[in-house]
Design a protein around this motif. Structure first.
Motif, PDB file in Angstrom:
ATOM      1  N   TYR A 157       0.854  -1.185   0.000  1.00 31.65           N
ATOM      2  CA  TYR A 157       0.000   0.000   0.000  1.00 31.65           C
ATOM      3  C   TYR A 157       0.894   1.240   0.000  1.00 31.65           C
ATOM      4  CZ  TYR A 157      -4.198   2.750   1.073  1.00 31.65           C
ATOM      5  OH  TYR A 157      -5.249   3.637   1.013  1.00 31.65           O
ATOM      6  N   GLY A 158       1.280   1.677  -1.191  1.00 35.58           N
ATOM      7  CA  GLY A 158       2.149   2.840  -1.292  1.00 35.58           C
ATOM      8  C   GLY A 158       3.580   2.522  -0.908  1.00 35.58           C
ATOM      9  N   ALA A 159       4.302   3.556  -0.516  1.00 36.41           N
ATOM     10  CA  ALA A 159       5.717   3.415  -0.185  1.00 36.41           C
ATOM     11  C   ALA A 159       5.889   2.980   1.268  1.00 36.41           C
ATOM     12  CB  ALA A 159       6.440   4.740  -0.415  1.00 36.41           C
ATOM     13  N   ARG A 160       6.383   1.750   1.439  1.00 35.82           N
ATOM     14  CA  ARG A 160       6.664   1.195   2.770  1.00 35.82           C
ATOM     15  C   ARG A 160       5.453   1.241   3.698  1.00 35.82           C
ATOM     16  NH1 ARG A 160      11.968  -0.085   3.122  1.00 35.82           N
ATOM     17  NH2 ARG A 160      11.789  -0.540   5.342  1.00 35.82           N
ATOM     18  N   ARG A 161       4.295   1.024   3.117  1.00 38.65           N
ATOM     19  CA  ARG A 161       3.089   0.813   3.920  1.00 38.65           C
ATOM     20  C   ARG A 161       2.389  -0.439   3.407  1.00 38.65           C
ATOM     21  NH1 ARG A 161      -0.944   5.561   4.925  1.00 38.65           N
ATOM     22  NH2 ARG A 161      -0.918   5.737   2.654  1.00 38.65           N
ATOM     23  N   SER A 162       1.542  -0.997   4.251  1.00 36.53           N
ATOM     24  CA  SER A 162       0.854  -2.237   3.906  1.00 36.53           C
ATOM     25  C   SER A 162      -0.586  -2.178   4.381  1.00 36.53           C
ATOM     26  CB  SER A 162       1.547  -3.442   4.567  1.00 36.53           C
ATOM     27  OG  SER A 162       2.914  -3.492   4.241  1.00 36.53           O
ATOM     28  N   LEU A 163      -1.456  -2.839   3.626  1.00 38.72           N
ATOM     29  CA  LEU A 163      -2.839  -3.045   4.050  1.00 38.72           C
ATOM     30  C   LEU A 163      -2.948  -4.494   4.510  1.00 38.72           C
ATOM     31  CD1 LEU A 163      -5.842  -2.153   4.223  1.00 38.72           C
ATOM     32  CD2 LEU A 163      -6.092  -3.028   1.890  1.00 38.72           C
ATOM     33  N   LEU A 164      -3.303  -4.668   5.761  1.00 39.45           N
ATOM     34  CA  LEU A 164      -3.452  -6.011   6.325  1.00 39.45           C
ATOM     35  C   LEU A 164      -4.921  -6.288   6.580  1.00 39.45           C
ATOM     36  CD1 LEU A 164      -2.295  -8.629   7.613  1.00 39.45           C
ATOM     37  CD2 LEU A 164      -2.171  -7.361   9.780  1.00 39.45           C
ATOM     38  N   THR A 165      -5.423  -7.398   6.028  1.00 42.25           N
ATOM     39  CA  THR A 165      -6.797  -7.804   6.286  1.00 42.25           C
ATOM     40  C   THR A 165      -6.805  -9.064   7.140  1.00 42.25           C
ATOM     41  OG1 THR A 165      -6.957  -9.192   4.289  1.00 42.25           O
ATOM     42  CG2 THR A 165      -7.563  -6.859   4.080  1.00 42.25           C
ATOM     43  N   TYR A 166      -7.817  -9.167   7.977  1.00 41.48           N
ATOM     44  CA  TYR A 166      -8.021 -10.352   8.812  1.00 41.48           C
ATOM     45  C   TYR A 166      -9.477 -10.745   8.611  1.00 41.48           C
ATOM     46  CZ  TYR A 166      -7.730 -13.271  13.098  1.00 41.48           C
ATOM     47  OH  TYR A 166      -7.726 -14.306  14.015  1.00 41.48           O
ATOM     48  N   GLU A 167      -9.687 -11.859   7.939  1.00 38.41           N
ATOM     49  CA  GLU A 167     -11.045 -12.316   7.627  1.00 38.41           C
ATOM     50  C   GLU A 167     -11.320 -13.643   8.317  1.00 38.41           C
ATOM     51  OE1 GLU A 167     -14.009 -13.245   3.823  1.00 38.41           O
ATOM     52  OE2 GLU A 167     -11.899 -12.740   3.461  1.00 38.41           O
ATOM     53  N   ALA A 168     -12.514 -13.745   8.888  1.00 36.72           N
ATOM     54  CA  ALA A 168     -12.969 -14.989   9.498  1.00 36.72           C
ATOM     55  C   ALA A 168     -14.266 -15.419   8.824  1.00 36.72           C
ATOM     56  CB  ALA A 168     -13.192 -14.808  11.000  1.00 36.72           C
ATOM     57  N   ARG A 169     -14.323 -16.663   8.386  1.00 37.86           N
ATOM     58  CA  ARG A 169     -15.509 -17.205   7.709  1.00 37.86           C
ATOM     59  C   ARG A 169     -16.007 -18.446   8.446  1.00 37.86           C
ATOM     60  NH1 ARG A 169     -13.534 -17.476   1.349  1.00 37.86           N
ATOM     61  NH2 ARG A 169     -13.166 -15.223   1.046  1.00 37.86           N
ATOM     62  N   THR A 170     -17.301 -18.685   8.368  1.00 34.13           N
ATOM     63  CA  THR A 170     -17.886 -19.904   8.939  1.00 34.13           C
ATOM     64  C   THR A 170     -18.929 -20.463   7.998  1.00 34.13           C
ATOM     65  OG1 THR A 170     -17.535 -19.150  11.214  1.00 34.13           O
ATOM     66  CG2 THR A 170     -19.140 -20.906  10.883  1.00 34.13           C
ATOM     67  N   ALA A 171     -18.867 -21.766   7.796  1.00 38.50           N
ATOM     68  CA  ALA A 171     -19.895 -22.501   7.067  1.00 38.50           C
ATOM     69  C   ALA A 171     -20.285 -23.706   7.903  1.00 38.50           C
ATOM     70  CB  ALA A 171     -19.371 -22.957   5.702  1.00 38.50           C
TER      71      ALA A 171
END
Length: 219
Positions: A157-171
């Protein structure tokens, strides 16, 4: 005449989609972190779930253990609950004391995505877990259970940045368990959000600290 270039976007498949492509319940949280993707990924992989603390998070964890305390059942607390332990023991084949650990490694794309999951009847006052090995997880369909999968995914995400996602799913594996989990989810979904955000904050703090150290070493 339209001279705009043609742009074709191709989404990269997620390992999480392979582990649990169809799901009824989900929660996704994200954060932008002032650290390079490789630093963020290492922090996510090394996250110790027992190191997460905030007033709301601690209340959620305390409330989850109330049924066991009422029944005077001992609450076994391991020395650590690192995400990396699931993957490192799977790679070496040394399960050690993790044979009763319900959470298993479901996939890893180094530097990008890490996926883990479990099977259980989480709507019960005391959760009933079912150990399902990674190779059997995707095809597990025995009625009466909830299949849960979660993933950390790191995006530049741009210069020396990051987008971190944390996803939880249930079936769930049948209509009856879907209904039970649905009632449970109505109550706990806000708490799940607190847990996910608490994990992201812990990773953010570790990654930004590590990024600061690496910059100091470069100077």
């Amino acid at each position: 005449m339209d001279t705009q270039p043609s742009i074709t976007a191709t989404a990269e498949p997620l390992l999480l989609d392979a582990a649990l492509p169809e799901f009824r319940f989900s929660r996704l949280e994200c954060v932008v972190i002032a650290a390079a993707p490789d630093v963020v990924y290492r922090a996510a992989r090394d996250l110790d779930m027992l190191s997460i603390h905030s007033p709301l998070f601690d209340v959620v964890m305390w409330a989850r253990g109330v049924p066991d305390r009422v029944r005077r059942r001992p609450l076994a607390t391991p020395p650590s609950m690192r995400v990396s332990d699931l993957f490192d023991t799977a790679a070496t084949g040394d399960q050690g004391g993790l044979e009763v650990q319900p959470w298993v490694a479901l996939g890893e794309r180094a530097g990008r995505e890490i996926v883990f999951g479990a099977v259980g009847k989480v709507w019960k006052p005391t959760i009933e877990w079912r150990r399902v090995e990674p190779g059997d997880y995707a095809g597990f369909e025995e009625p009466g259970w909830a299949k849960m999968a979660a993933a950390f995914v790191v995006h530049p995400y741009g210069a020396r940045r990051s987008l971190l996602t944390y996803e939880a799913r249930t079936a769930c594996t049948d209509p009856a368990s879907t209904a039970r989990f649905g009632r449970y989810w109505t109550l706990v979904s806000p708490g799940v959000g607190i847990v996910l955000r608490g994990a992201l904050r812990a990773i953010e703090a570790e990654a930004e600290s590590g990024e600061g150290s690496s910059r100091g070493d470069e100077s």
